[in-house]
Design an enzyme around this catalytic site. Structure first.
Site, PDB file in Angstrom:
ATOM      1  NE  ARG A   1      -0.723   1.794   3.671  1.00  0.00           N
ATOM      2  CZ  ARG A   1       0.364   2.528   3.916  1.00  0.00           C
ATOM      3  NH1 ARG A   1       1.537   1.985   4.219  1.00  0.00           N
ATOM      4  NH2 ARG A   1       0.302   3.839   3.855  1.00  0.00           N
ATOM      5  N   GLY A   2       0.202   2.435  -0.108  1.00  0.00           N
ATOM      6  CA  GLY A   2       0.934   3.703  -0.171  1.00  0.00           C
ATOM      7  C   GLY A   2       1.223   4.010  -1.634  1.00  0.00           C
TER       8      GLY A   2
ATOM      9  CG  ASP B   1      -3.313   7.898  -1.940  1.00  0.00           C
ATOM     10  OD1 ASP B   1      -3.308   8.396  -0.803  1.00  0.00           O
ATOM     11  OD2 ASP B   1      -2.941   6.733  -2.182  1.00  0.00           O
TER      12      ASP B   1
ATOM     13  CE  LYS C   1      -5.935   5.582   3.910  1.00  0.00           C
ATOM     14  NZ  LYS C   1      -6.821   4.553   3.295  1.00  0.00           N
TER      15      LYS C   1
HETATM   16  O1  MRU Z   1      -4.922   3.172   1.845  1.00  0.00           O
HETATM   17  P1  MRU Z   1      -3.445   3.449   1.894  1.00  0.00           P
HETATM   18  O2  MRU Z   1      -2.816   2.970   3.148  1.00  0.00           O
HETATM   19  O3  MRU Z   1      -2.746   2.949   0.653  1.00  0.00           O
HETATM   20  O4  MRU Z   1      -3.360   5.027   1.882  1.00  0.00           O
HETATM   21  C1  MRU Z   1      -2.094   5.628   1.883  1.00  0.00           C
HETATM   22  C2  MRU Z   1      -2.137   7.103   1.947  1.00  0.00           C
HETATM   23  O5  MRU Z   1      -3.181   7.716   1.943  1.00  0.00           O
HETATM   24  C3  MRU Z   1      -0.825   7.812   1.913  1.00  0.00           C
HETATM   25  O6  MRU Z   1      -0.913   9.029   2.617  1.00  0.00           O
HETATM   26  C4  MRU Z   1      -0.451   8.116   0.454  1.00  0.00           C
HETATM   27  O7  MRU Z   1      -0.555   6.965  -0.329  1.00  0.00           O
HETATM   28  C5  MRU Z   1       0.902   8.677   0.351  1.00  0.00           C
HETATM   29  S1  MRU Z   1       2.136   7.473   0.720  1.00  0.00           S
HETATM   30  C6  MRU Z   1       3.617   8.242   0.600  1.00  0.00           C
END
Ligand code: MRU
Length: 325
Positions: free
Chosen positions: A45-46, A226, A237
């Site tokens: 994820r991320g 994202d 998020k």
């Molecule tokens: O649902 P996730 O855990 O993939 O969400 C991640 C986020 O919202 C992060 O803030 C974003 O991907 C940036 S990661 C450097």
């Protein structure tokens, strides 16, 4: 420490982020079905790591296609499924498309992976420079949301990379970490990463963040993203928007750190960004009466005019520039 994602003997090796901080287990992913499942359940994820997983996924699919004699149509369909496994982070679909178009997809995927660390360190240093210019004079108390460290980003991370750079310059007092409901990436992953780095931090409930910001307990907010639309609206998020509103109310900077690959000039504004809707059970857990329905949006949109600056590996874009360009 193991990288969040690696390529070994034609397989993807990834830290299973659903098990941290209690268990450190590596996944050995040999097929596209396994990769898609790992992405959907947030083991991988991320946004930037999703981009790297998309690139490696193309290499993996090509190997599987050769092994199993797939038609070109089957290969294309598998790549489409990888690209759409999570819709909000633009990095995933973008890297699948870019790698699929490369002459040697495996070499392109490995080159993408390689670039990650240097890129995140450059972004981290630029972000720290910016914050120290904006908030001079004392070690900073920085609030962050979700998880944006090496687990999400390769290398130092985005927002957490900026925090690490401040720490290394002895310019950080402590970090306020939003727990980040419902899957607790802040409590589980950010606290774990900060602990590994020896960075002082306090975990807070998401709902406490606006109050603590209003009380003057944070000097700045730094988050990842994202997807950043052409007009500067930021998808991140769920819970990010309320923190940005609180930062504006309190008059402290709200800074977004994200690689250039998270900027999406093809999406005009936040309302065009697809927002992932996840299973109700992630919210209801065992607390709500059985059968309760939920609205589990995984991301929200922070309008560009609440963003003080976007920091990438190449530049700091202050909001006036974002809005005009
Ligand atoms: O649902 P996730 O855990 O993939 O969400 C991640 C986020 O919202 C992060 O803030 C974003 O991907 C940036 S990661 C450097």
């Amino acid at each position: 420490m193991e990288p969040a994602l690696a390529w070994r003997d034609g397989h993807i090796v990834a830290i299973d982020q659903t098990l941290l901080p209690h268990e450190f287990r590596l996944l050995d992913i040999a097929t596209t079905v396994e990769l898609i499942a790992a992405i959907k359940r947030l083991a991988i994820r991320g946004a930037p790591v999703l981009g790297a997983a998309g690139a490696l996924g193309v290499a993996l699919a090509h190997r599987q296609a050769a092994r199993e004699g797939w038609s070109a149509g089957r290969l294309r369909a598998e790549l489409d499924q990888i690209a759409s496994a999570r819709p909000t982070a633009v990095n995933l679909s973008r890297e699948v498309a870019a790698t699929a178009a490369a002459r040697d997809p495996e070499a392109a995927a490995l080159a993408h992976l390689e670039k990650g660390t240097a890129l995140s360190i450059a972004m981290s240093q630029l972000g720290a420079d910016f914050l120290l210019r904006r908030c001079p004079g004392r070690p900073l108390r920085v609030l962050t949301h979700c998880n944006t460290g090496g687990l999400a980003c390769l290398g130092w991370g985005s927002a957490l990379g900026v925090i690490r750079a401040l720490h290394e310059r002895r310019a950080l007092q402590h970090v306020l970490v939003d727990e980040t409901r419902p899957l607790l990436q802040g409590a589980r992953l950010t606290c774990w990463e900060l602990g590994q780095l020896g960075i002082e931090h306090r975990l807070i409930c998401d709902s406490a963040a606006p109050f603590l910001i209003a009380r003057g307990e944070a000097d700045a907010v730094v988050t990842g993203a994202d997807r950043i639309a052409a007009n500067g609206d930021v998808a991140n998020k769920i819970g990010t928007f309320s923190v940005a509103l609180a930062a504006r109310h309190a008059g402290i900077p709200f800074v977004v750190a994200a690689p250039e690959s998270t900027m999406d000039p093809d999406t005009p504004s936040g309302e065009h960004i697809p927002i992932e809707l996840r299973a109700a059970a992630e919210v209801t857990g065992t607390a709500a009466p059985e059968g309760t329905s939920a609205l589990n949006y995984a991301f929200d949109i922070t309008p560009a005019d609440l963003v003080t600056a976007v920091v990438t590996e190449r530049q700091v874009i202050e909001v006036t520039t974002v809005r005009s360009g």
